[in-house]
Design a protein around this motif. Structure first.
Motif, PDB file in Angstrom:
ATOM      1  N   TRP A  93      54.839 103.425 -40.722  1.00  0.00           N
ATOM      2  CA  TRP A  93      55.221 104.042 -41.981  1.00  0.00           C
ATOM      3  C   TRP A  93      55.043 103.087 -43.146  1.00  0.00           C
ATOM      4  O   TRP A  93      55.227 101.877 -43.017  1.00  0.00           O
ATOM      5  N   THR A  94      54.702 103.641 -44.296  1.00  0.00           N
ATOM      6  CA  THR A  94      54.775 102.882 -45.539  1.00  0.00           C
ATOM      7  C   THR A  94      56.250 102.772 -45.927  1.00  0.00           C
ATOM      8  O   THR A  94      57.109 103.478 -45.385  1.00  0.00           O
ATOM      9  N   THR A  95      56.546 101.910 -46.882  1.00  0.00           N
ATOM     10  CA  THR A  95      57.931 101.789 -47.349  1.00  0.00           C
ATOM     11  C   THR A  95      58.413 103.112 -47.936  1.00  0.00           C
ATOM     12  O   THR A  95      59.577 103.501 -47.761  1.00  0.00           O
ATOM     13  N   ALA A  96      57.513 103.817 -48.608  1.00  0.00           N
ATOM     14  CA  ALA A  96      57.875 105.126 -49.165  1.00  0.00           C
ATOM     15  C   ALA A  96      58.238 106.104 -48.053  1.00  0.00           C
ATOM     16  O   ALA A  96      59.184 106.897 -48.185  1.00  0.00           O
ATOM     17  N   ALA A  97      57.515 106.060 -46.944  1.00  0.00           N
ATOM     18  CA  ALA A  97      57.806 106.947 -45.815  1.00  0.00           C
ATOM     19  C   ALA A  97      59.142 106.595 -45.173  1.00  0.00           C
ATOM     20  O   ALA A  97      59.908 107.474 -44.773  1.00  0.00           O
ATOM     21  N   TRP A  98      59.436 105.289 -45.066  1.00  0.00           N
ATOM     22  CA  TRP A  98      60.738 104.864 -44.569  1.00  0.00           C
ATOM     23  C   TRP A  98      61.854 105.468 -45.421  1.00  0.00           C
ATOM     24  O   TRP A  98      62.824 106.027 -44.902  1.00  0.00           O
ATOM     25  N   ALA A  99      61.732 105.334 -46.723  1.00  0.00           N
ATOM     26  CA  ALA A  99      62.759 105.842 -47.638  1.00  0.00           C
ATOM     27  C   ALA A  99      62.906 107.351 -47.492  1.00  0.00           C
ATOM     28  O   ALA A  99      64.032 107.881 -47.469  1.00  0.00           O
ATOM     29  N   GLU A 100      61.792 108.044 -47.388  1.00  0.00           N
ATOM     30  CA  GLU A 100      61.832 109.499 -47.262  1.00  0.00           C
ATOM     31  C   GLU A 100      62.536 109.918 -45.973  1.00  0.00           C
ATOM     32  O   GLU A 100      63.415 110.795 -45.984  1.00  0.00           O
ATOM     33  N   HIS A 101      62.175 109.287 -44.850  1.00  0.00           N
ATOM     34  CA  HIS A 101      62.763 109.640 -43.564  1.00  0.00           C
ATOM     35  C   HIS A 101      64.252 109.312 -43.514  1.00  0.00           C
ATOM     36  O   HIS A 101      65.059 110.114 -43.030  1.00  0.00           O
ATOM     37  N   LEU A 102      64.636 108.141 -43.999  1.00  0.00           N
ATOM     38  CA  LEU A 102      66.037 107.742 -43.914  1.00  0.00           C
ATOM     39  C   LEU A 102      66.930 108.564 -44.844  1.00  0.00           C
ATOM     40  O   LEU A 102      68.051 108.923 -44.479  1.00  0.00           O
ATOM     41  N   CYS A 103      66.449 108.855 -46.044  1.00  0.00           N
ATOM     42  CA  CYS A 103      67.253 109.668 -46.963  1.00  0.00           C
ATOM     43  C   CYS A 103      67.435 111.087 -46.434  1.00  0.00           C
ATOM     44  O   CYS A 103      68.469 111.722 -46.675  1.00  0.00           O
ATOM     45  N   GLN A 191      66.120 108.426 -53.195  1.00  0.00           N
ATOM     46  CA  GLN A 191      64.990 108.024 -52.366  1.00  0.00           C
ATOM     47  C   GLN A 191      64.235 106.861 -53.002  1.00  0.00           C
ATOM     48  O   GLN A 191      63.797 105.931 -52.312  1.00  0.00           O
ATOM     49  N   HIS A 192      64.086 106.892 -54.314  1.00  0.00           N
ATOM     50  CA  HIS A 192      63.419 105.792 -55.014  1.00  0.00           C
ATOM     51  C   HIS A 192      64.221 104.499 -54.866  1.00  0.00           C
ATOM     52  O   HIS A 192      63.656 103.423 -54.631  1.00  0.00           O
ATOM     53  N   ALA A 193      65.544 104.613 -54.984  1.00  0.00           N
ATOM     54  CA  ALA A 193      66.404 103.438 -54.830  1.00  0.00           C
ATOM     55  C   ALA A 193      66.285 102.869 -53.420  1.00  0.00           C
ATOM     56  O   ALA A 193      66.231 101.641 -53.231  1.00  0.00           O
ATOM     57  N   MET A 194      66.227 103.745 -52.432  1.00  0.00           N
ATOM     58  CA  MET A 194      66.053 103.304 -51.047  1.00  0.00           C
ATOM     59  C   MET A 194      64.709 102.607 -50.881  1.00  0.00           C
ATOM     60  O   MET A 194      64.617 101.560 -50.223  1.00  0.00           O
ATOM     61  N   GLN A 195      63.673 103.146 -51.491  1.00  0.00           N
ATOM     62  CA  GLN A 195      62.344 102.541 -51.372  1.00  0.00           C
ATOM     63  C   GLN A 195      62.313 101.139 -51.982  1.00  0.00           C
ATOM     64  O   GLN A 195      61.765 100.210 -51.397  1.00  0.00           O
ATOM     65  N   VAL A 196      62.905 100.994 -53.145  1.00  0.00           N
ATOM     66  CA  VAL A 196      62.942  99.681 -53.801  1.00  0.00           C
ATOM     67  C   VAL A 196      63.716  98.687 -52.943  1.00  0.00           C
ATOM     68  O   VAL A 196      63.301  97.536 -52.764  1.00  0.00           O
ATOM     69  N   TYR A 197      64.852  99.138 -52.384  1.00  0.00           N
ATOM     70  CA  TYR A 197      65.658  98.246 -51.556  1.00  0.00           C
ATOM     71  C   TYR A 197      64.893  97.830 -50.292  1.00  0.00           C
ATOM     72  O   TYR A 197      64.856  96.643 -49.935  1.00  0.00           O
ATOM     73  N   LEU A 198      64.266  98.802 -49.625  1.00  0.00           N
ATOM     74  CA  LEU A 198      63.540  98.490 -48.399  1.00  0.00           C
ATOM     75  C   LEU A 198      62.331  97.597 -48.652  1.00  0.00           C
ATOM     76  O   LEU A 198      61.951  96.801 -47.789  1.00  0.00           O
ATOM     77  N   HIS A 199      61.734  97.726 -49.826  1.00  0.00           N
ATOM     78  CA  HIS A 199      60.612  96.843 -50.161  1.00  0.00           C
ATOM     79  C   HIS A 199      61.058  95.389 -50.091  1.00  0.00           C
ATOM     80  O   HIS A 199      60.339  94.524 -49.575  1.00  0.00           O
ATOM     81  N   GLY A 200      62.250  95.113 -50.604  1.00  0.00           N
ATOM     82  CA  GLY A 200      62.787  93.757 -50.521  1.00  0.00           C
ATOM     83  C   GLY A 200      63.146  93.357 -49.108  1.00  0.00           C
ATOM     84  O   GLY A 200      62.971  92.200 -48.717  1.00  0.00           O
ATOM     85  N   VAL A 201      63.614  94.316 -48.305  1.00  0.00           N
ATOM     86  CA  VAL A 201      63.976  94.030 -46.924  1.00  0.00           C
ATOM     87  C   VAL A 201      62.748  93.639 -46.108  1.00  0.00           C
ATOM     88  O   VAL A 201      62.758  92.679 -45.340  1.00  0.00           O
ATOM     89  N   PHE A 202      61.666  94.384 -46.286  1.00  0.00           N
ATOM     90  CA  PHE A 202      60.476  94.196 -45.459  1.00  0.00           C
ATOM     91  C   PHE A 202      59.582  93.058 -45.940  1.00  0.00           C
ATOM     92  O   PHE A 202      58.734  92.573 -45.198  1.00  0.00           O
ATOM     93  N   LYS A 203      59.761  92.640 -47.194  1.00  0.00           N
ATOM     94  CA  LYS A 203      58.896  91.613 -47.757  1.00  0.00           C
ATOM     95  C   LYS A 203      59.083  90.301 -47.014  1.00  0.00           C
ATOM     96  O   LYS A 203      60.195  89.858 -46.781  1.00  0.00           O
ATOM     97  N   THR A 204      57.994  89.666 -46.643  1.00  0.00           N
ATOM     98  CA  THR A 204      58.056  88.377 -45.932  1.00  0.00           C
ATOM     99  C   THR A 204      58.014  87.217 -46.917  1.00  0.00           C
ATOM    100  O   THR A 204      57.580  87.381 -48.052  1.00  0.00           O
TER     101      THR A 204
END
Length: 204
Positions: A93-103, A191-204
């Protein structure tokens, strides 16, 4: 105060017919709890809804609390299994897909299992062991996030799972609030807030 024995199933079914009977009783109980809440539901009504004799109900569930607890455990196992099943597909999944599925996750689960929310809201505390279910769901989220972000420490993943879980609950609360204006816009913002948060989580 209810005894331990009164809050646990009296006996577990051993044969297929018994499993089917218990499943029918739990399904009937779920319908009754949605319609009347925990306090308003009676064991007689549950048996009648299932087309079973009251003795058959008491054979498996000695009290209404035992019946509700069994239903809650069924839902807890289902929600955890559904989260666990996301581990492999979520790797693509892309980060956007993660946010969509989790929300959408809790919104979809509650829609398919309306008695879950009805029991959490109407069962007397601590009979509705929402804290236990919350921790089990959080553990599955930790595993899911760790699978996707192995570079994060266990402490970081735990904190992130707490945040993600609260955002998922927030999305479900937005969906559930009666008569809310701008519901879809609010869900899109969450969903946008979740996407922004997950982007930081997944960033290496």
């Amino acid at each position: 105060m209810s005894s331990h024995n009164s809050t646990e199933p009296r006996r577990k079914p051993q044969r297929q017919r018994g499993h089917e009977r218990v499943a029918a009783l739990l399904e009937a109980a779920g319908t009754c709890f949605v319609e009347k809440g925990y306090e308003g539901t009676t064991m007689t009504e549950v048996a009648a809804r299932a087309g079973a004799a009251i003795g058959s109900l008491y054979q498996f569930f000695p009290t209404k609390e035992a019946l509700a607890n069994a239903l809650m455990e069924q839902y807890a196992q289902a929600v955890c299994a559904e989260l666990k099943s996301l581990a492999e597909p979520s790797l693509n999944w892309t980060t956007a897909a993660w946010a969509e599925h989790l929300c959408a996750f809790l919104i979809s689960f509650r829609k398919r299992h309306p008695a879950f929310l009805a029991l959490v809201e109407s069962m007397p505390k601590p009979a509705a062991d929402g804290l236990s279910i919350r921790r089990r769901v959080r553990a599955e989220l930790q595993a899911l996030l760790a699978h996707r972000a192995p570079h994060r420490s266990a402490e970081e993943i735990h904190a992130m799972a707490v945040v993600v879980q609260q955002m998922m609950k927030g999305a479900a609360a937005i969906q559930a609030e009666p008569g809310m204006t701008g519901r879809q816009a609010a869900l899109e913002q969450m969903q946008h807030a979740m996407q922004v948060y997950l982007h930081g989580v997944f960033k290496t």
